[in-house]
Design an enzyme around this catalytic site. Structure first.
Site, PDB file in Angstrom:
ATOM      1  N   GLU A 188      -0.732  -0.215  -1.998  1.00 23.36           N
ATOM      2  CA  GLU A 188       0.617  -0.506  -1.636  1.00 23.36           C
ATOM      3  C   GLU A 188       1.495  -1.681  -3.139  1.00 23.36           C
ATOM      4  OE1 GLU A 188      -0.603  -0.719   2.146  1.00 23.36           O
ATOM      5  OE2 GLU A 188      -1.328  -1.396   0.114  1.00 23.36           O
TER       6      GLU A 188
ATOM      7  N   HIS B  67      -0.767  -6.640  11.812  1.00 22.92           N
ATOM      8  CA  HIS B  67       0.337  -5.525  12.421  1.00 22.92           C
ATOM      9  C   HIS B  67       1.797  -6.221  13.315  1.00 22.92           C
ATOM     10  CE1 HIS B  67      -3.506  -3.787  11.387  1.00 22.92           C
ATOM     11  NE2 HIS B  67      -2.900  -2.621  11.683  1.00 22.92           N
TER      12      HIS B  67
END
Length: 666
Positions: free
Chosen positions: A405, A472
């Site tokens: 990322e 998540h």
């Protein structure tokens, strides 16, 4: 100064002509003389700090002269020779170091923490590593535009321990980006020697692990540096690929002047002093009859005069006068919003379909817009939002990324520097933590620091209610509403999502675009088929009433709507914020002044969330209009759990109705 004309470095001029050799010498001498002057000014308190590159000039000068002026270089704080070899006016550099307006950051950052598009230089930030991924993005733009250009980026041996280094090399290798990774191995990371930094014999060995060529050069031999880098650059332009180059050199002074060099063995300093790149090269040129002592004196006198003349210009420049309007206006690049209204034709879409359609239409509007993210290409993303995009736009513009990322956010920044917009998909908003540094320290601050926009949209699938657990399901918008320079968008409906996404992509500033996963396939709405935009900073008043003001966004809006359906006797203004930064305070204040009571609902946990700031703003601006304390309702002060019994207890939804009725009864 060396007294002997005998060089301790073996020079081989090869095919380098005498004119170039003299230019290499002058370009090394100039930063050395500037540094010597800066060290005097530092002791006099006329500059605040100095990171010396004495002894390393051959690397900066050799690399810069080997590249074309149109090719980007990303230097560090010991690369003064990059700036002077690119002929930046000295008075501007001196103004920069003194925090004057003629510098490059308007007094907002110091040293070499700046960039300049005029000279194709992109400066560092203190975290060092992110510039490596930024170089990837600039190099990617070169590939996409078929420019056949090289991007050179510097780091030190200490910086190679950072994760950004490994991510950037991996991305560059996978995508075959034309990047020269230049590692200045100068012996110490502040006081930590190389044997405590890494265990491999040479940093260049790491290139093998990433499938790229690597070379070791004598960083004190300017002919070797210049000749080899020139050859490598020519090769990369013909066959784009990354190359890792390790320059063996030494730092002759402290990490910065205040730290000194007491931790360095004297014998080591003496050994490297004999390898001074400037003095050895000067002796070589004299031996080769290319340079005379008379020329040396004349060249030095000319540089000293130039330095003193430009210093006086900087000294004579007035100190910066703090201006509140200027400071606040420079946080973002000005954006002239253009409203695009759709025609009347609509179709019923789920939230996920509206986002996909909006993204596709933006790809059609902006012909070079790039999408990057894990599994976004053939697979279409884990939520299938980019399904079919590769077929229409190709893999050059819809790019699968490695799981890194940080490097991908940085690559987005690099694309922006090179004039290309990008959308980066975080597979889940939770994963942004792995790229947090470049978001809050690079994207957010670049325009304020040196007038460089970060034209990047981060798509952030977020939220609970889907039994996905602590990693998540977070709604982490408050991490970013806190950070000046970022814009934060959080739609609750398909219509808003499509129009706001178009605006986010048009906006040249960094935007975090939150998409609630539980709403992806559960919310439907008639949405215009055409491309259209919705302005930032304009909340939607979904319901009107007189008893209370309800403020929310994202899934919270649907919880509030459900509560109002179940309690038809409650007369409420329901405000959907839609964007959290900028925030529509006008709509909030007008409603609160009408109803006198306000409740703010968020899915995030309570402390430090956006509801707290909204509550504080209302207390400061509407206190006399309130008939009750502002009420905040949020999720529990725990991580979000997995199993539904615990997740239901965690979520704010289950506490909202009772809190609403309690406030109404106050």
């Amino acid at each position: 100064m060396l007294t002997s004309t005998r060089s301790t470095i073996t020079f081989d001029k090869k095919n380098v002509d005498d004119r170039t050799l003299l230019k290499l010498y002058k370009n090394m001498l100039k930063p050395r003389l500037i540094e010597e002057k800066m060290l005097i000014l530092l002791r006099q308190g006329k500059i605040s700090k100095w990171f010396s590159g004495i002894g390393q000039e051959a690397i900066s000068v050799g690399v810069t002269m080997a590249l074309d002026n149109e090719e980007y270089i990303l230097p560090m704080h010991r690369n003064l020779g990059v700036f002077t070899s690119r002929n930046i006016p000295l008075h501007r550099l001196f103004s920069q170091w003194q925090g004057k307006a003629n510098g490059f950051t308007k007094g907002r950052d110091r040293s070499f923490h700046f960039g300049t598009q005029e000279y194709n230089i992109v400066g560092m930030i203190s975290h060092l590593g992110p510039q490596l991924g930024v170089a990837d993005g600039i190099a990617l733009a070169s590939l996409l535009k078929n420019k056949k250009q090289v991007t050179a980026v510097f780091t030190g041996e200490g910086g190679t321990s950072e994760g950004d280094f490994h991510e950037a090399l991996n991305v560059a290798s996978v995508w075959q980006l034309p990047v020269l990774f230049c590692v200045e191995n100068n012996g110490y990371g502040l006081s930590t020697p190389t044997n405590e930094q890494y265990r491999c014999k040479d940093i260049a060995d790491r290139g093998k692990g990433y499938g790229m060529e690597s070379f070791i050069l004598d960083g004190n031999n300017v002919i070797e540096v210049y000749s080899k880098i020139k050859k490598l650059a020519q090769s990369i332009r013909k066959r784009p690929r990354p190359i890792l180059v390790e320059f063996k050199t030494f730092r002759m002074r402290g990490h910065e002047e205040a730290s000194g060099t007491k931790y360095v063995p004297k014998a080591l300093l003496q050994e490297w002093a004999k390898k001074d790149p400037l003095e050895n090269f000067q002796a070589y040129l004299k031996d080769e009859k290319i340079l005379t002592e008379k020329q040396v004196v004349a060249i030095k006198e000319g540089f000293v005069h130039e330095i003193n003349e430009n210093l006086q210009i900087a000294f004579d420049e007035a100190p910066i006068v703090a201006d509140l309007t200027t400071e606040l206006n420079d946080i973002y690049k000005p954006f002239e919003y253009k409203e695009v209204n759709p025609n009347s034709e609509t179709e019923e879409l789920r939230l996920i379909d509206a986002i996909s359609q909006g993204l596709k239409q933006s790809m059609q509007q902006h012909k070079d817009l790039v999408i990057m993210g894990q599994d976004v290409a053939e697979y279409g993303g884990v939520f299938k939002i980019t399904d079919g995009f590769v077929k229409e736009f190709g893999k050059e513009r819809v790019r699968n990324t490695p799981i890194c990322e940080s490097a991908i956010v940085e690559a987005g920044m690099g694309l922006s520097i090179a004039g290309i917009k990008s959308v980066v998909e975080m597979q889940f908003a939770d994963f942004v933590t792995s790229g947090f540094n470049p978001v809050v320290n690079y994207l957010a601050k670049s325009h304020y620091r040196w007038n460089q926009q970060a034209d990047v949209v981060l798509r952030m699938p977020c939220g609970g209610g889907v039994a996905a657990g602590p990693f998540h399901s977070q709604t982490n918008e408050a991490w970013f509403t806190k950070t000046p320079g970022l814009k934060v968008v959080y739609p609750a409906f398909p219509y808003d999502a499509k129009g706001l996404l178009a605006t986010a992509i048009n906006d040249p500033n960094p935007v975090l675009f939150f998409e609630h996963k539980a709403l992806y396939r559960s919310i439907r709405q008639d949405v215009p088929i055409d491309y259209y935009t919705i302005p930032f900073g304009k909340a939607a008043l979904l319901k009107e009433g007189n008893d209370i003001t309800i403020i929310s966004y994202g899934a919270g809006i649907h919880w509030a709507l459900e509560t109002l359906v179940n309690n038809s006797d409650i007369s409420a203004d329901l405000i959907d914020l839609r964007t959290l930064q900028p925030l529509d305070t006008e709509t909030i204040y007008n409603s609160v002044r009408k109803t006198g009571k306000v409740i703010v609902l968020q899915e995030d946990s309570l402390f430090g969330g956006i509801a707290s700031d909204i509550s504080a703003l209302i207390m400061e601006h509407c206190f006399e209009d309130l008939d009750a304390p502002v009420k905040r309702v949020a999720s529990l002060e725990t991580p979000i759990p997995f199993i539904n019994q615990l997740e239901d207890q965690y979520m704010a939804k289950g506490r909202f109705e009772d809190s609403l009725k309690e406030l109404l009864a106050y």
